[in-house]
Design a protein around this motif. Structure first.
Motif, PDB file in Angstrom:
ATOM      1  N   LEU A 162      96.006  29.927  52.441  1.00  0.00           N
ATOM      2  CA  LEU A 162      95.017  30.424  53.397  1.00  0.00           C
ATOM      3  C   LEU A 162      95.589  31.641  54.114  1.00  0.00           C
ATOM      4  N   PHE A 163      94.813  32.700  54.136  1.00  0.00           N
ATOM      5  CA  PHE A 163      95.186  33.911  54.861  1.00  0.00           C
ATOM      6  C   PHE A 163      94.260  34.078  56.059  1.00  0.00           C
ATOM      7  N   LEU A 164      94.866  34.265  57.216  1.00  0.00           N
ATOM      8  CA  LEU A 164      94.114  34.388  58.460  1.00  0.00           C
ATOM      9  C   LEU A 164      94.364  35.753  59.081  1.00  0.00           C
ATOM     10  N   PRO A 165      93.303  36.430  59.541  1.00  0.00           N
ATOM     11  CA  PRO A 165      93.479  37.737  60.179  1.00  0.00           C
ATOM     12  C   PRO A 165      94.243  37.610  61.490  1.00  0.00           C
ATOM     13  N   SER A 166      94.752  38.738  61.960  1.00  0.00           N
ATOM     14  CA  SER A 166      95.373  38.751  63.282  1.00  0.00           C
ATOM     15  C   SER A 166      94.286  38.647  64.347  1.00  0.00           C
ATOM     16  N   GLY A 167      94.686  38.217  65.526  1.00  0.00           N
ATOM     17  CA  GLY A 167      93.735  38.127  66.620  1.00  0.00           C
ATOM     18  C   GLY A 167      93.094  36.756  66.715  1.00  0.00           C
ATOM     19  N   PRO A 168      92.257  36.575  67.743  1.00  0.00           N
ATOM     20  CA  PRO A 168      91.617  35.274  67.953  1.00  0.00           C
ATOM     21  C   PRO A 168      90.462  35.049  66.984  1.00  0.00           C
ATOM     22  N   GLY A 169      90.298  33.817  66.519  1.00  0.00           N
ATOM     23  CA  GLY A 169      89.158  33.456  65.692  1.00  0.00           C
ATOM     24  C   GLY A 169      88.035  32.931  66.561  1.00  0.00           C
ATOM     25  N   PRO A 170      87.096  32.212  65.970  1.00  0.00           N
ATOM     26  CA  PRO A 170      87.035  31.890  64.543  1.00  0.00           C
ATOM     27  C   PRO A 170      86.546  33.074  63.709  1.00  0.00           C
ATOM     28  N   PHE A 171      86.973  33.083  62.423  1.00  0.00           N
ATOM     29  CA  PHE A 171      86.662  34.182  61.523  1.00  0.00           C
ATOM     30  C   PHE A 171      85.685  33.735  60.437  1.00  0.00           C
ATOM     31  N   PRO A 172      84.855  34.647  59.937  1.00  0.00           N
ATOM     32  CA  PRO A 172      84.150  34.358  58.682  1.00  0.00           C
ATOM     33  C   PRO A 172      85.178  34.212  57.573  1.00  0.00           C
ATOM     34  N   ALA A 173      84.816  33.526  56.498  1.00  0.00           N
ATOM     35  CA  ALA A 173      85.830  33.193  55.502  1.00  0.00           C
ATOM     36  C   ALA A 173      85.253  33.230  54.090  1.00  0.00           C
ATOM     37  N   MET A 174      86.169  33.376  53.115  1.00  0.00           N
ATOM     38  CA  MET A 174      85.846  33.345  51.695  1.00  0.00           C
ATOM     39  C   MET A 174      86.722  32.322  50.992  1.00  0.00           C
ATOM     40  N   VAL A 175      86.154  31.647  49.987  1.00  0.00           N
ATOM     41  CA  VAL A 175      86.928  30.871  49.022  1.00  0.00           C
ATOM     42  C   VAL A 175      87.081  31.752  47.793  1.00  0.00           C
ATOM     43  N   ASP A 176      88.323  31.939  47.342  1.00  0.00           N
ATOM     44  CA  ASP A 176      88.666  32.948  46.340  1.00  0.00           C
ATOM     45  C   ASP A 176      89.210  32.278  45.079  1.00  0.00           C
ATOM     46  N   LEU A 177      88.462  32.408  43.958  1.00  0.00           N
ATOM     47  CA  LEU A 177      88.873  31.803  42.692  1.00  0.00           C
ATOM     48  C   LEU A 177      89.065  32.864  41.620  1.00  0.00           C
ATOM     49  N   TRP A 178      90.144  32.702  40.823  1.00  0.00           N
ATOM     50  CA  TRP A 178      90.403  33.592  39.699  1.00  0.00           C
ATOM     51  C   TRP A 178      90.056  32.871  38.400  1.00  0.00           C
ATOM     52  N   GLY A 179      90.518  33.415  37.277  1.00  0.00           N
ATOM     53  CA  GLY A 179      90.095  32.907  35.989  1.00  0.00           C
ATOM     54  C   GLY A 179      91.046  31.913  35.366  1.00  0.00           C
ATOM     55  N   MET A 180      90.854  31.697  34.049  1.00  0.00           N
ATOM     56  CA  MET A 180      91.617  30.680  33.343  1.00  0.00           C
ATOM     57  C   MET A 180      93.027  31.140  32.993  1.00  0.00           C
ATOM     58  N   GLY A 181      93.452  32.281  33.527  1.00  0.00           N
ATOM     59  CA  GLY A 181      94.866  32.624  33.436  1.00  0.00           C
ATOM     60  C   GLY A 181      95.712  31.645  34.224  1.00  0.00           C
ATOM     61  N   GLY A 182      95.072  30.989  35.193  1.00  0.00           N
ATOM     62  CA  GLY A 182      95.718  29.914  35.937  1.00  0.00           C
ATOM     63  C   GLY A 182      96.645  30.392  37.029  1.00  0.00           C
ATOM     64  N   GLY A 183      97.308  29.435  37.673  1.00  0.00           N
ATOM     65  CA  GLY A 183      98.224  29.750  38.760  1.00  0.00           C
ATOM     66  C   GLY A 183      97.490  29.991  40.067  1.00  0.00           C
ATOM     67  N   LEU A 184      98.191  30.613  40.984  1.00  0.00           N
ATOM     68  CA  LEU A 184      97.653  30.886  42.319  1.00  0.00           C
ATOM     69  C   LEU A 184      97.817  32.376  42.607  1.00  0.00           C
ATOM     70  N   ASN A 185      96.718  33.095  42.597  1.00  0.00           N
ATOM     71  CA  ASN A 185      96.730  34.535  42.838  1.00  0.00           C
ATOM     72  C   ASN A 185      96.283  34.805  44.272  1.00  0.00           C
ATOM     73  N   GLU A 186      97.147  35.451  45.043  1.00  0.00           N
ATOM     74  CA  GLU A 186      96.916  35.561  46.478  1.00  0.00           C
ATOM     75  C   GLU A 186      96.495  36.940  46.946  1.00  0.00           C
ATOM     76  N   TYR A 187      96.656  37.972  46.132  1.00  0.00           N
ATOM     77  CA  TYR A 187      96.601  39.329  46.671  1.00  0.00           C
ATOM     78  C   TYR A 187      95.213  39.738  47.153  1.00  0.00           C
ATOM     79  N   ARG A 188      94.149  39.262  46.500  1.00  0.00           N
ATOM     80  CA  ARG A 188      92.811  39.614  46.984  1.00  0.00           C
ATOM     81  C   ARG A 188      92.525  38.934  48.315  1.00  0.00           C
ATOM     82  N   SER A 189      92.932  37.688  48.453  1.00  0.00           N
ATOM     83  CA  SER A 189      92.739  36.975  49.711  1.00  0.00           C
ATOM     84  C   SER A 189      93.532  37.614  50.842  1.00  0.00           C
ATOM     85  N   ALA A 190      94.762  38.032  50.533  1.00  0.00           N
ATOM     86  CA  ALA A 190      95.572  38.695  51.560  1.00  0.00           C
ATOM     87  C   ALA A 190      94.888  39.961  52.051  1.00  0.00           C
ATOM     88  N   LEU A 191      94.278  40.695  51.129  1.00  0.00           N
ATOM     89  CA  LEU A 191      93.593  41.932  51.513  1.00  0.00           C
ATOM     90  C   LEU A 191      92.323  41.643  52.302  1.00  0.00           C
TER      91      LEU A 191
END
Length: 467
Positions: free
Chosen positions: A205-234
């Protein structure tokens, strides 16, 4: 020179600075330039070539202004970018220019006449990065540690050069005129990264700086598998909380790594976990998926009882096709998922006509806006045909207003955040034999698609999660 001497002496007297006569009469008055910017004189010395890149530290989706100065007019020069991936492989790009009448080259406004790309492409040196000839084959550049930047070295060279014409990896090679360094980040300094291993859920889970609550996204990648974080971080760096969710090929998910071992309960629990987080606005959650992740986020939005505010799908199928997921690495050859060059491709198997009706998403149940992003040169998924089918189903159901399509000629399967290099082909598996996946996409149009799609995705999220 006497005139310059008298002017400086008068200026010193006016300011009350005491200085010995022998210094005041010295021919070398370079120190005066530092003290008094208005003092000018002729010199036989010229400034050394200078390469600047601003800002030197920026998010991955921000443009960098690159400029070379103090060069001879109308002179051929090369600007090179190079960096090492986290695995140690060398990536590089080149652009060829001619300086203007003032001896300046400006990548924001000038046209590259050769090298890795041509035309006016301010960020071409970043999206055109490719593995150097000495690097391993089948590479794809993906950030694993989002808490560190890509460090890109920029250098200015005399003449038009490239790695294929002469080796320039040795930075002491004659012809190198100037250099600069930039850092490319997926996270702003105060973005928070929180590992999630809770109730069987595996994600970050990536959380923006500052006080929340924030709008949020659930981020899924493809069948390459694993845990890809870079889009969520951005996303979090843009003020949107994001849960990057693993569902396949991760050591912390029970079961064989090469099989999909989670079902609807897993995705429902992940959504509820995000919804219940104290720093997330539970009524303002969206979903985004790429490739097989598109099917999963569409299923979440229509079949498992959660109510997202919006969905983004990037080059994915409209259902789950027989014998996949659950496919093992060795089954790829058995199911004839290879193109004429031996590259892994699911394009044929993802045609709407190939997916049994009982396995397709029931789009008539969709209740939120859907942004469908299509790379028209996608060689791994039948993205255009899928988008056509979705649009037709929603129109027949009286829900055409929920559907928005962004379609990009020349773009491939892997439409990622801006200025990411595209891999038309990359390594898919090494067992039981080495197989590459073909993703498609041509460098310049694919880069343009990534830049445009990212801006419109952010606008779509802002409109639907903050309105």
């Amino acid at each position: 020179m006497l005139k310059a001497h008298s002017s400086v002496t008068a200026l010193l007297r006016y300011t009350g600075i005491s200085i010995p006569d022998k210094v005041a009469t010295c021919r070398n008055i370079t120190c005066m330039q530092h003290l008094f910017g208005a003092v000018r004189w002729r010199s036989k010395f010229t400034a050394a070539p200078l390469l600047t890149a601003q800002p030197a530290r920026a998010l991955i989706d921000e443009q960098i202004a690159i400029q070379g100065r103090f060069l001879p007019p109308h002179w051929p020069v090369t600007v090179r970018a190079h960096m090492h991936s986290e695995e140690g492989d060398l990536w590089e790009a080149f652009s060829h220019y001619k300086t203007n009448e003032n001896g300046v080259v400006n990548l924001t406004t000038d046209h590259s006449v050769g090298g890795s790309y041509v035309g006016c492409e301010p960020m071409g040196l970043f999206w055109a990065l490719q593995p150097a000839p000495s690097a391993r084959e089948g590479l794809r550049l993906r950030k694993k540690d989002v808490e560190t930047p890509y460090v890109v070295q920029l250098s200015l060279w005399e003449g038009h050069v490239s790695s294929s014409k002469r080796p320039i990896e040795d930075e002491q090679t004659a012809g190198r005129l100037a250099a600069s360094t930039v850092e490319r980040w997926y996270m702003t300094p105060h973005t928070r990264r929180v590992e999630i291993r809770q109730n069987g859920i595996v994600g970050t889970l990536f959380l923006p700086s500052g006080p929340g609550p924030f709008p949020a996204m659930v981020d899924l990648w493809g069948m390459g598998g694993g845990l890809n974080e870079y889009r969520s971080a951005l996303f979090a760096s843009k003020g949107i909380a994001s849960l990057s969710l693993a569902y396949f090929g991760h050591k912390d998910i029970p079961g064989p790594l090469d099989e999909l071992n989670v079902g609807d309960d897993y995705f429902r629990s992940a959504y509820n976990l995000l919804q219940d987080h104290p720093e997330v606005c539970g009524e303002r959650i969206g979903l985004i998926g790429l490739s097989y992740g598109v099917y999963l986020v569409l299923r979440m939005a229509t079949h498992i009882g959660v109510k997202p505010m919006c969905v983004i799908g990037i080059n994915g199928p409209l259902g789950s096709y027989d014998k996949f997921p659950g496919i093992k690495s060795g089954d790829v050859v058995n199911y004839q998922m290879l193109d004429e060059h031996g590259n892994f491709s699911l394009r044929h198997f993802t045609m709407p006509s190939m997916i049994p009706k009982e396995n397709q998403i029931k789009f008539e149940m969709l209740e939120c806006p859907l942004l469908c992003i299509v790379g028209e040169d996608d060689y791994n998924c039948a993205s255009m045909e899928t988008a056509n089918e979705i649009e037709e189903i929603l129109r027949a159901a009286g829900k055409a207003q929920l559907f928005t399509r962004l379609s990009y000629p020349g773009a491939g399967h892997l439409i990622e955040p801006p200025y990411s290099p595209n891999a038309r082909v990359s390594l898919w598996t090494v067992k039981p034999k080495k197989i590459n996946a073909i993703w498609g996409g041509h460098p310049a149009p694919h880069a343009a698609a990534q830049e445009d799609a990212w801006k419109k995705m952010l606008d779509f999220i802002e409109y639907n999660l903050r309105k």
